[in-house]
Design a protein around this motif. Sequence first.
Motif, PDB file in Angstrom:
ATOM      1  N   LEU A  17      -4.662  -2.805  15.250  1.00 42.43           N
ATOM      2  CA  LEU A  17      -5.606  -1.970  14.524  1.00 42.43           C
ATOM      3  C   LEU A  17      -6.981  -2.633  14.600  1.00 42.43           C
ATOM      4  O   LEU A  17      -7.178  -3.736  14.096  1.00 42.43           O
ATOM      5  CB  LEU A  17      -5.168  -1.812  13.065  1.00 42.43           C
ATOM      6  N   LEU A  18      -7.922  -1.970  15.261  1.00 43.37           N
ATOM      7  CA  LEU A  18      -9.278  -2.499  15.400  1.00 43.37           C
ATOM      8  C   LEU A  18     -10.097  -2.106  14.182  1.00 43.37           C
ATOM      9  O   LEU A  18     -10.245  -0.914  13.873  1.00 43.37           O
ATOM     10  CB  LEU A  18      -9.914  -1.956  16.683  1.00 43.37           C
ATOM     11  N   VAL A  19     -10.638  -3.109  13.479  1.00 45.66           N
ATOM     12  CA  VAL A  19     -11.368  -2.876  12.233  1.00 45.66           C
ATOM     13  C   VAL A  19     -12.774  -3.449  12.379  1.00 45.66           C
ATOM     14  O   VAL A  19     -12.948  -4.640  12.651  1.00 45.66           O
ATOM     15  CB  VAL A  19     -10.645  -3.535  11.042  1.00 45.66           C
ATOM     16  N   ALA A  20     -13.768  -2.587  12.208  1.00 45.44           N
ATOM     17  CA  ALA A  20     -15.172  -3.009  12.267  1.00 45.44           C
ATOM     18  C   ALA A  20     -15.661  -3.263  10.851  1.00 45.44           C
ATOM     19  O   ALA A  20     -15.948  -2.327  10.095  1.00 45.44           O
ATOM     20  CB  ALA A  20     -16.015  -1.947  12.961  1.00 45.44           C
ATOM     21  N   ASN A  21     -15.744  -4.517  10.471  1.00 44.75           N
ATOM     22  CA  ASN A  21     -16.121  -4.915   9.115  1.00 44.75           C
ATOM     23  C   ASN A  21     -17.646  -4.942   8.961  1.00 44.75           C
ATOM     24  O   ASN A  21     -18.381  -4.946   9.944  1.00 44.75           O
ATOM     25  CB  ASN A  21     -15.524  -6.291   8.812  1.00 44.75           C
ATOM     26  N   LYS A  22     -18.074  -4.981   7.722  1.00 38.06           N
ATOM     27  CA  LYS A  22     -19.493  -5.041   7.346  1.00 38.06           C
ATOM     28  C   LYS A  22     -20.237  -3.763   7.703  1.00 38.06           C
ATOM     29  O   LYS A  22     -21.468  -3.777   7.850  1.00 38.06           O
ATOM     30  CB  LYS A  22     -20.172  -6.269   7.966  1.00 38.06           C
ATOM     31  N   ALA A  23     -19.493  -2.655   7.837  1.00 41.72           N
ATOM     32  CA  ALA A  23     -20.112  -1.350   8.099  1.00 41.72           C
ATOM     33  C   ALA A  23     -20.403  -0.685   6.764  1.00 41.72           C
ATOM     34  O   ALA A  23     -19.757   0.292   6.378  1.00 41.72           O
ATOM     35  CB  ALA A  23     -19.199  -0.498   8.963  1.00 41.72           C
ATOM     36  N   ASP A  24     -21.384  -1.235   6.033  1.00 43.40           N
ATOM     37  CA  ASP A  24     -21.613  -0.777   4.665  1.00 43.40           C
ATOM     38  C   ASP A  24     -22.772   0.200   4.530  1.00 43.40           C
ATOM     39  O   ASP A  24     -23.309   0.399   3.442  1.00 43.40           O
ATOM     40  CB  ASP A  24     -21.823  -1.972   3.727  1.00 43.40           C
TER      41      ASP A  24
ATOM     42  N   TRP B  57       0.850  -1.185   0.000  1.00 45.02           N
ATOM     43  CA  TRP B  57       0.000   0.000   0.000  1.00 45.02           C
ATOM     44  C   TRP B  57       0.886   1.236   0.000  1.00 45.02           C
ATOM     45  O   TRP B  57       1.744   1.398   0.858  1.00 45.02           O
ATOM     46  CB  TRP B  57      -0.924   0.007   1.220  1.00 45.02           C
ATOM     47  N   ASN B  58       0.671   2.093  -0.981  1.00 45.69           N
ATOM     48  CA  ASN B  58       1.435   3.330  -1.104  1.00 45.69           C
ATOM     49  C   ASN B  58       2.949   3.101  -1.027  1.00 45.69           C
ATOM     50  O   ASN B  58       3.681   3.853  -0.368  1.00 45.69           O
ATOM     51  CB  ASN B  58       1.010   4.335  -0.026  1.00 45.69           C
TER      52      ASN B  58
ATOM     53  N   ALA C   5      -9.159   1.940   1.903  1.00 47.20           N
ATOM     54  CA  ALA C   5      -7.975   2.778   1.709  1.00 47.20           C
ATOM     55  C   ALA C   5      -7.608   3.519   2.992  1.00 47.20           C
ATOM     56  O   ALA C   5      -6.435   3.597   3.356  1.00 47.20           O
ATOM     57  CB  ALA C   5      -8.211   3.776   0.570  1.00 47.20           C
ATOM     58  N   ASP C   6      -8.621   4.049   3.695  1.00 46.05           N
ATOM     59  CA  ASP C   6      -8.354   4.734   4.964  1.00 46.05           C
ATOM     60  C   ASP C   6      -7.761   3.774   5.985  1.00 46.05           C
ATOM     61  O   ASP C   6      -6.848   4.133   6.734  1.00 46.05           O
ATOM     62  CB  ASP C   6      -9.644   5.346   5.521  1.00 46.05           C
ATOM     63  N   MET C   7      -8.288   2.548   6.007  1.00 46.69           N
ATOM     64  CA  MET C   7      -7.772   1.555   6.947  1.00 46.69           C
ATOM     65  C   MET C   7      -6.319   1.208   6.644  1.00 46.69           C
ATOM     66  O   MET C   7      -5.483   1.116   7.548  1.00 46.69           O
ATOM     67  CB  MET C   7      -8.639   0.292   6.897  1.00 46.69           C
ATOM     68  N   LEU C   8      -5.990   1.060   5.361  1.00 46.82           N
ATOM     69  CA  LEU C   8      -4.619   0.733   4.986  1.00 46.82           C
ATOM     70  C   LEU C   8      -3.676   1.903   5.238  1.00 46.82           C
ATOM     71  O   LEU C   8      -2.504   1.696   5.591  1.00 46.82           O
ATOM     72  CB  LEU C   8      -4.562   0.303   3.517  1.00 46.82           C
ATOM     73  N   ASP C   9      -4.178   3.117   5.063  1.00 50.02           N
ATOM     74  CA  ASP C   9      -3.373   4.288   5.433  1.00 50.02           C
ATOM     75  C   ASP C   9      -2.985   4.214   6.910  1.00 50.02           C
ATOM     76  O   ASP C   9      -1.828   4.461   7.277  1.00 50.02           O
ATOM     77  CB  ASP C   9      -4.151   5.580   5.174  1.00 50.02           C
ATOM     78  N   ARG C  10      -3.969   3.906   7.743  1.00 48.33           N
ATOM     79  CA  ARG C  10      -3.713   3.821   9.180  1.00 48.33           C
ATOM     80  C   ARG C  10      -2.756   2.673   9.503  1.00 48.33           C
ATOM     81  O   ARG C  10      -1.852   2.810  10.332  1.00 48.33           O
ATOM     82  CB  ARG C  10      -5.034   3.627   9.937  1.00 48.33           C
ATOM     83  N   LEU C  11      -2.922   1.535   8.813  1.00 47.11           N
ATOM     84  CA  LEU C  11      -2.047   0.390   9.036  1.00 47.11           C
ATOM     85  C   LEU C  11      -0.600   0.738   8.731  1.00 47.11           C
ATOM     86  O   LEU C  11       0.314   0.447   9.519  1.00 47.11           O
ATOM     87  CB  LEU C  11      -2.491  -0.793   8.168  1.00 47.11           C
ATOM     88  N   THR C  12      -0.356   1.367   7.595  1.00 46.23           N
ATOM     89  CA  THR C  12       1.022   1.697   7.212  1.00 46.23           C
ATOM     90  C   THR C  12       1.603   2.807   8.076  1.00 46.23           C
ATOM     91  O   THR C  12       2.810   2.881   8.268  1.00 46.23           O
ATOM     92  CB  THR C  12       1.099   2.087   5.722  1.00 46.23           C
ATOM     93  N   GLU C  13       0.736   3.688   8.615  1.00 44.59           N
ATOM     94  CA  GLU C  13       1.224   4.703   9.557  1.00 44.59           C
ATOM     95  C   GLU C  13       1.804   4.062  10.815  1.00 44.59           C
ATOM     96  O   GLU C  13       2.749   4.584  11.421  1.00 44.59           O
ATOM     97  CB  GLU C  13       0.081   5.651   9.959  1.00 44.59           C
TER      98      GLU C  13
ATOM     99  N   PRO D  98     -12.103   2.296  16.461  1.00 46.87           N
ATOM    100  CA  PRO D  98     -12.321   1.311  15.393  1.00 46.87           C
ATOM    101  C   PRO D  98     -12.388   1.969  14.014  1.00 46.87           C
ATOM    102  O   PRO D  98     -12.875   3.095  13.865  1.00 46.87           O
ATOM    103  CB  PRO D  98     -13.659   0.673  15.770  1.00 46.87           C
ATOM    104  N   GLN D  99     -11.893   1.249  13.021  1.00 49.74           N
ATOM    105  CA  GLN D  99     -11.932   1.705  11.639  1.00 49.74           C
ATOM    106  C   GLN D  99     -13.105   1.018  10.937  1.00 49.74           C
ATOM    107  O   GLN D  99     -13.074  -0.195  10.728  1.00 49.74           O
ATOM    108  CB  GLN D  99     -10.634   1.343  10.925  1.00 49.74           C
ATOM    109  N   PRO D 100     -14.190   1.755  10.578  1.00 45.77           N
ATOM    110  CA  PRO D 100     -15.329   1.114   9.904  1.00 45.77           C
ATOM    111  C   PRO D 100     -15.014   0.849   8.431  1.00 45.77           C
ATOM    112  O   PRO D 100     -14.581   1.748   7.706  1.00 45.77           O
ATOM    113  CB  PRO D 100     -16.448   2.139  10.059  1.00 45.77           C
TER     114      PRO D 100
END
Length: 441
Positions: free
Chosen positions: A116-123, A48-49, A154-162, A142-144
Motif C-alpha cells: 500500500l503506497l501512502v503519501a504522507n504530509k499531504a495536509d 480497524w473496523n 480512515a480511508d487508508m486503513l479501509d484500503r489496508l484492511t480490504e 498512492p493514498q494521500p
Amino acid sequence: MPLPLVAIVGRPNVGKSTMFNRIIRDRLSITDDQPGVTRDRIYSKGEWNGREFNLIDTGGYVPKSEDLIETMVREQAEAAIEEADQIIFIVDARVGPTDLDREIAVRLLKQDKPVLLVANKADNPDLAIDVYEFMNLGLDEPQPISAANGLNLADMLDRLTELMPEQVDEPESDKLKIAILGRPNVGKSSLVNFLLGCQRQIVTDIPGTTRDAVDLAVRFEDREYILIDTAGLRRRSRIKENLEYFMTLRTIKALERCDVAMLLIEAQEGLLNQDVQIINQIMKAGKALVLCVNKWDLIDAGQDMADRYRQAIYNKIPTYRFIPIMFMSALTGRKVMRMFKFMQYVDDEQNKRIKTSELNKFLEKTVARKHPPAVQGKHIRLLYITQVDIKPPRFIIFSNFPKLIKDDYQRYLENQLRDHFKFEGVPIKIMFKLRKSDRND
C-alpha cells in the motif's frame, strides 16, 4: 489463524513512526524531525473496523548506504519486509519521489505481497493532487494522508484492511499446541530431537541454529500434541543479522498460535533478565506457561537443591509465583516426559470455569477479611462476581465505584482468587464494572 503482519517501511523522516503511533493510538514509537530516530523495530497490535493485525514500525531504509547504523537499520527493514504479510510504503508528499523512494519501490516490487503506497504530509488540497507523481514508482495509486493530524487516515486503513485475506478460524482440534520458547542455545532442538527419537532438527552449539518455527506432532499416552519449535529470542540490542530478526518475528507468531507456552532456561545460568522479558510477553499474550529448567543433570543435587532453585526463581519474579517449574535434561531424557503432564495440567487450568455461586461465596469471604479502602470519602462495595471467559480466564466484579478500586486491592483479589481456585500457570484478568442500577445514581 495468526493475525496479519503489516510492516511500515520508507526512507528516513517520512513519518513512519508518527503513522504507527496514530494507528495504534499510543506514543510507542519515538518521533523526531531528525532522520534515523527509529532503529529497532517496534511491534504492536492495530485494529480497524473489527480487523486486528500486528504492526511493525521500522527505521529509515537507505538501500545502498555503507554507514554502520544505516546498514543495521536496513537489515531490520529487510527482515520486516521478508516476513510481513502486507507492507505500507510511506513517501513524503511535500518532497515528491526521490531516488531512495525509487530504490525501495524496486525492492518491494520483487515481493509477492500487497504493498500500500501512502503519501504522507499531504495536509492541503494541492499536495493531495501532487501525490500522483508517485504513480511512476510502479505501485498502486498512492493514498494521500497526514499522519500528524489524521487526515484521510480512515480511508487508508479501509484500503489496508480490504487487502487483508479473509480471516478463517482454524478448525477446533483436541491436539494441544505447545510453543517451545527460550533464548538461544538452551536446548530447544535437543528437546525436540529426544521427543521424536530422531534428528529432525539440527543440534549444534551455535546459538540460533533453528531458523524457523516448525510444527511437529508427538504422541504421549494416547494423546497427540503439536510442538511449535521456535528460534531463540534475544534482546533487540544484540540482534545484528537478518536471520535473528526472522527468529524474533516467527517466535511472536508461534506464541499467537499456541495453547500453552513452554519456556526453557539453562540450569547453570538460571533465570536471566531476558527470560523475564519473555515471561512478560507470554503473560501479555494471555497464554498458559510452564517454566522448564533444562540441563538439570549438570547441577542436580537432589530435591533440596530443586526446592532452593525454585525459590530463587520466584524471588526474581514474585508476581509470577503461580507459574509451575519443572526440572529436566533434554540431552539424557531425564524427566522430559513429565512435561506433557505439566502442559495438560495448565491447559486444564486455563479452561476451568467456576460457578457464579462459588465465586460469590468466595468474594463475600474475601471482602470480609479485607474491605476495599474508602477513597475520597466514598465507601466502595463489591457487589458480585462472574467469570466471563476462559483461555485466559476473565472475571468481572461489579461495584458501586469501580474506578476507585486501587491497584494493591486488585492484586489482593487476584492473589486470593488464585489461593482459592489455583489457576496455576495461567494469567487471569479481573475487570471492574459499574452495576446498571447504580449508573444513574
